[in-house]
Design a protein around this motif. Structure first.
Motif, PDB file in Angstrom:
ATOM      1  N   LYS A  69      -6.486 -15.943  15.429  1.00  0.00           N
ATOM      2  CA  LYS A  69      -7.596 -14.915  15.064  1.00  0.00           C
ATOM      3  C   LYS A  69      -6.817 -13.594  14.651  1.00  0.00           C
ATOM      4  O   LYS A  69      -7.392 -13.134  13.552  1.00  0.00           O
ATOM      5  N   VAL A  70      -5.724 -13.366  15.060  1.00  0.00           N
ATOM      6  CA  VAL A  70      -5.135 -11.986  14.632  1.00  0.00           C
ATOM      7  C   VAL A  70      -4.520 -12.484  13.226  1.00  0.00           C
ATOM      8  O   VAL A  70      -4.791 -11.468  12.224  1.00  0.00           O
ATOM      9  N   ILE A  71      -4.155 -13.600  12.932  1.00  0.00           N
ATOM     10  CA  ILE A  71      -3.533 -13.964  11.524  1.00  0.00           C
ATOM     11  C   ILE A  71      -4.630 -13.979  10.621  1.00  0.00           C
ATOM     12  O   ILE A  71      -4.669 -13.295   9.492  1.00  0.00           O
ATOM     13  N   THR A  72      -5.764 -14.502  10.991  1.00  0.00           N
ATOM     14  CA  THR A  72      -7.038 -14.501   9.905  1.00  0.00           C
ATOM     15  C   THR A  72      -7.354 -12.706   9.723  1.00  0.00           C
ATOM     16  O   THR A  72      -7.925 -12.644   8.562  1.00  0.00           O
ATOM     17  N   ASP A  73      -7.293 -12.018  10.840  1.00  0.00           N
ATOM     18  CA  ASP A  73      -7.782 -10.829  10.497  1.00  0.00           C
ATOM     19  C   ASP A  73      -6.738 -10.052   9.694  1.00  0.00           C
ATOM     20  O   ASP A  73      -7.206  -9.192   8.788  1.00  0.00           O
ATOM     21  N   ILE A  74      -5.505 -10.147  10.029  1.00  0.00           N
ATOM     22  CA  ILE A  74      -4.439  -9.830   9.004  1.00  0.00           C
ATOM     23  C   ILE A  74      -4.615 -10.113   7.602  1.00  0.00           C
ATOM     24  O   ILE A  74      -4.273  -9.511   6.750  1.00  0.00           O
ATOM     25  N   LYS A  75      -4.965 -11.430   7.591  1.00  0.00           N
ATOM     26  CA  LYS A  75      -5.082 -11.912   6.076  1.00  0.00           C
ATOM     27  C   LYS A  75      -6.329 -11.090   5.248  1.00  0.00           C
ATOM     28  O   LYS A  75      -6.211 -10.900   4.206  1.00  0.00           O
ATOM     29  N   LYS A  76      -7.337 -11.214   6.167  1.00  0.00           N
ATOM     30  CA  LYS A  76      -8.446 -10.122   5.455  1.00  0.00           C
ATOM     31  C   LYS A  76      -8.264  -8.887   5.261  1.00  0.00           C
ATOM     32  O   LYS A  76      -8.592  -8.348   4.023  1.00  0.00           O
ATOM     33  N   LYS A  77      -7.597  -8.223   6.025  1.00  0.00           N
ATOM     34  CA  LYS A  77      -6.953  -6.735   5.858  1.00  0.00           C
ATOM     35  C   LYS A  77      -6.249  -6.671   4.660  1.00  0.00           C
ATOM     36  O   LYS A  77      -6.362  -5.742   3.899  1.00  0.00           O
ATOM     37  N   ARG A  78      -5.348  -7.646   4.682  1.00  0.00           N
ATOM     38  CA  ARG A  78      -4.396  -7.599   3.717  1.00  0.00           C
ATOM     39  C   ARG A  78      -4.963  -7.666   2.421  1.00  0.00           C
ATOM     40  O   ARG A  78      -4.850  -7.138   1.141  1.00  0.00           O
ATOM     41  N   GLN A  79      -5.901  -8.792   2.299  1.00  0.00           N
ATOM     42  CA  GLN A  79      -6.847  -8.925   1.074  1.00  0.00           C
ATOM     43  C   GLN A  79      -7.853  -7.800   0.633  1.00  0.00           C
ATOM     44  O   GLN A  79      -7.826  -7.395  -0.583  1.00  0.00           O
ATOM     45  N   ARG A  80      -8.110  -7.201   1.610  1.00  0.00           N
ATOM     46  CA  ARG A  80      -8.838  -5.844   1.375  1.00  0.00           C
ATOM     47  C   ARG A  80      -7.962  -4.804   0.835  1.00  0.00           C
ATOM     48  O   ARG A  80      -8.431  -4.085  -0.069  1.00  0.00           O
ATOM     49  N   LEU A  81      -6.838  -4.750   1.587  1.00  0.00           N
ATOM     50  CA  LEU A  81      -5.851  -3.678   0.796  1.00  0.00           C
ATOM     51  C   LEU A  81      -5.398  -3.890  -0.595  1.00  0.00           C
ATOM     52  O   LEU A  81      -5.291  -3.063  -1.229  1.00  0.00           O
ATOM     53  N   LEU A  82      -5.459  -5.142  -1.007  1.00  0.00           N
ATOM     54  CA  LEU A  82      -4.884  -5.382  -2.122  1.00  0.00           C
ATOM     55  C   LEU A  82      -6.179  -5.420  -3.095  1.00  0.00           C
ATOM     56  O   LEU A  82      -5.692  -4.889  -4.250  1.00  0.00           O
ATOM     57  N   GLN A  83      -7.226  -5.394  -2.782  1.00  0.00           N
ATOM     58  CA  GLN A  83      -8.637  -5.182  -3.578  1.00  0.00           C
ATOM     59  C   GLN A  83      -8.599  -3.610  -3.601  1.00  0.00           C
ATOM     60  O   GLN A  83      -8.868  -3.241  -4.648  1.00  0.00           O
ATOM     61  N   LEU A  84      -8.451  -2.904  -2.653  1.00  0.00           N
ATOM     62  CA  LEU A  84      -8.461  -1.355  -2.792  1.00  0.00           C
ATOM     63  C   LEU A  84      -7.328  -0.902  -3.565  1.00  0.00           C
ATOM     64  O   LEU A  84      -7.571   0.019  -4.472  1.00  0.00           O
ATOM     65  N   ARG A  85      -6.049  -1.627  -3.563  1.00  0.00           N
ATOM     66  CA  ARG A  85      -4.866  -0.994  -4.438  1.00  0.00           C
ATOM     67  C   ARG A  85      -5.393  -1.556  -5.927  1.00  0.00           C
ATOM     68  O   ARG A  85      -5.182  -0.495  -6.813  1.00  0.00           O
ATOM     69  N   GLU A  86      -6.019  -2.437  -6.092  1.00  0.00           N
ATOM     70  CA  GLU A  86      -6.498  -2.829  -7.325  1.00  0.00           C
ATOM     71  C   GLU A  86      -7.328  -1.805  -8.115  1.00  0.00           C
ATOM     72  O   GLU A  86      -7.399  -1.476  -9.324  1.00  0.00           O
ATOM     73  N   GLU A  87      -8.326  -1.336  -7.059  1.00  0.00           N
ATOM     74  CA  GLU A  87      -9.321  -0.421  -7.533  1.00  0.00           C
ATOM     75  C   GLU A  87      -8.587   0.843  -7.817  1.00  0.00           C
ATOM     76  O   GLU A  87      -9.105   1.609  -8.755  1.00  0.00           O
ATOM     77  N   GLN A  88      -7.634   1.257  -6.892  1.00  0.00           N
ATOM     78  CA  GLN A  88      -7.079   2.401  -7.172  1.00  0.00           C
ATOM     79  C   GLN A  88      -6.154   2.258  -8.411  1.00  0.00           C
ATOM     80  O   GLN A  88      -6.304   3.623  -9.150  1.00  0.00           O
ATOM     81  N   ILE A  89      -5.432   1.401  -8.855  1.00  0.00           N
ATOM     82  CA  ILE A  89      -4.831   1.425  -9.922  1.00  0.00           C
ATOM     83  C   ILE A  89      -5.734   1.401 -11.313  1.00  0.00           C
ATOM     84  O   ILE A  89      -5.739   2.228 -12.214  1.00  0.00           O
ATOM     85  N   GLY A  90      -7.021   0.718 -11.012  1.00  0.00           N
ATOM     86  CA  GLY A  90      -8.063   0.960 -12.210  1.00  0.00           C
ATOM     87  C   GLY A  90      -8.582   2.261 -12.338  1.00  0.00           C
ATOM     88  O   GLY A  90      -9.165   2.829 -13.365  1.00  0.00           O
ATOM     89  N   ALA A  91      -8.590   2.976 -10.981  1.00  0.00           N
ATOM     90  CA  ALA A  91      -9.461   4.438 -11.006  1.00  0.00           C
ATOM     91  C   ALA A  91      -8.104   5.365 -11.408  1.00  0.00           C
ATOM     92  O   ALA A  91      -8.590   6.571 -11.674  1.00  0.00           O
ATOM     93  N   GLU A  92      -7.102   5.072 -11.545  1.00  0.00           N
ATOM     94  CA  GLU A  92      -5.953   6.331 -11.935  1.00  0.00           C
ATOM     95  C   GLU A  92      -6.067   6.922 -13.190  1.00  0.00           C
ATOM     96  O   GLU A  92      -6.008   7.972 -13.436  1.00  0.00           O
ATOM     97  N   PRO A  93      -6.325   5.957 -14.190  1.00  0.00           N
ATOM     98  CA  PRO A  93      -6.612   6.677 -15.528  1.00  0.00           C
ATOM     99  C   PRO A  93      -7.829   7.290 -15.540  1.00  0.00           C
ATOM    100  O   PRO A  93      -7.731   8.559 -16.216  1.00  0.00           O
TER     101      PRO A  93
END
Length: 200
Positions: free
Chosen positions: A82-106
């Motif tokens: 369960k912890v690993i699943t939660d970590i994967k979900k949070k990591r995926q969310r962090l990657l998504q937020l990072r992509e959104e941040q990179i897209g929003a930087e310009p």
């Protein structure tokens, strides 16, 4: 706890178990207790019965300890999964937020530049407004002074810019008037020269 196969699930108070947690050790323990109970009934000697009871108790303790360890390991694996699943979900969310941040930087950089330009314009406008206000105040002071002292010759300095501007307009009007007179005189002289006879 009894299962559908009539196998008793050993479950201490501090450990949660259900029929889905039955292992081979539960089956072994249940069968051993049945065999030991049947064998004990056929023994008449109290000494032998006590020996059988001691052996059964020791064997049961070993089996139940193994069952508890296996169940704890199983529960730990579930928690870890369960912890690993939660970590994967949070990591995926962090990657998504990072992509959104990179897209929003310009866009963010553009907004920052526009904001800086607006702030600069506001500052320039404020300075210009203050300058105009100061000029109007100086101009009014100059007018008031000239009205109160009409015969006093006004000497302009660099700090009397509004008064100089007013005076320059008067001088320019006079200069244009003299230019018009000069043009008329030149035309009159030219016309008169044209009427004079030429000398031999």
């Amino acid at each position: 706890v009894a299962s559908s196969c009539s196998v008793e699930v050993w479950c201490p108070k501090e450990l949660k178990r259900s029929s889905r947690d039955i292992t081979e050790l539960d089956v072994v323990l249940a069968e051993f207790e049945k065999i030991a109970a049947n064998y004990r009934q056929r023994i008449d000697s109290n000494v032998c019965r006590k020996a059988i009871d001691s052996f059964c108790l020791a064997f049961k303790d070993q089996i139940t300890d193994l069952i508890a360890e296996i169940q704890e390991l199983k529960n730990t694996k579930k928690k870890n999964a369960k912890v690993i699943t939660d970590i994967k979900k949070k990591r995926q969310r962090l990657l998504q937020l990072r992509e959104e941040q990179i897209g929003a930087e310009p866009r963010l950089s553009q907004l920052q530049r526009e904001y800086a330009e607006v702030q600069e314009r506001k500052s320039s406008l404020r300075q210009a407004t203050e300058l105009l206000s100061d000029i109007k105040e100086l101009q009014q002071d100059c007018f008031n002074y000239r009205e109160e002292n009409p015969k006093t010759r006004v000497v302009y300095g660099t700090s009397s810019l509004p008064a100089l501007l007013v005076e320059s307009r008067r001088i320019l009007r006079a200069e244009r008037h003299f230019q018009n007179i000069n043009v008329k005189l030149e035309k009159a002289l030219a016309a008169r020269r044209g009427k004079l006879p030429e000398k031999d």
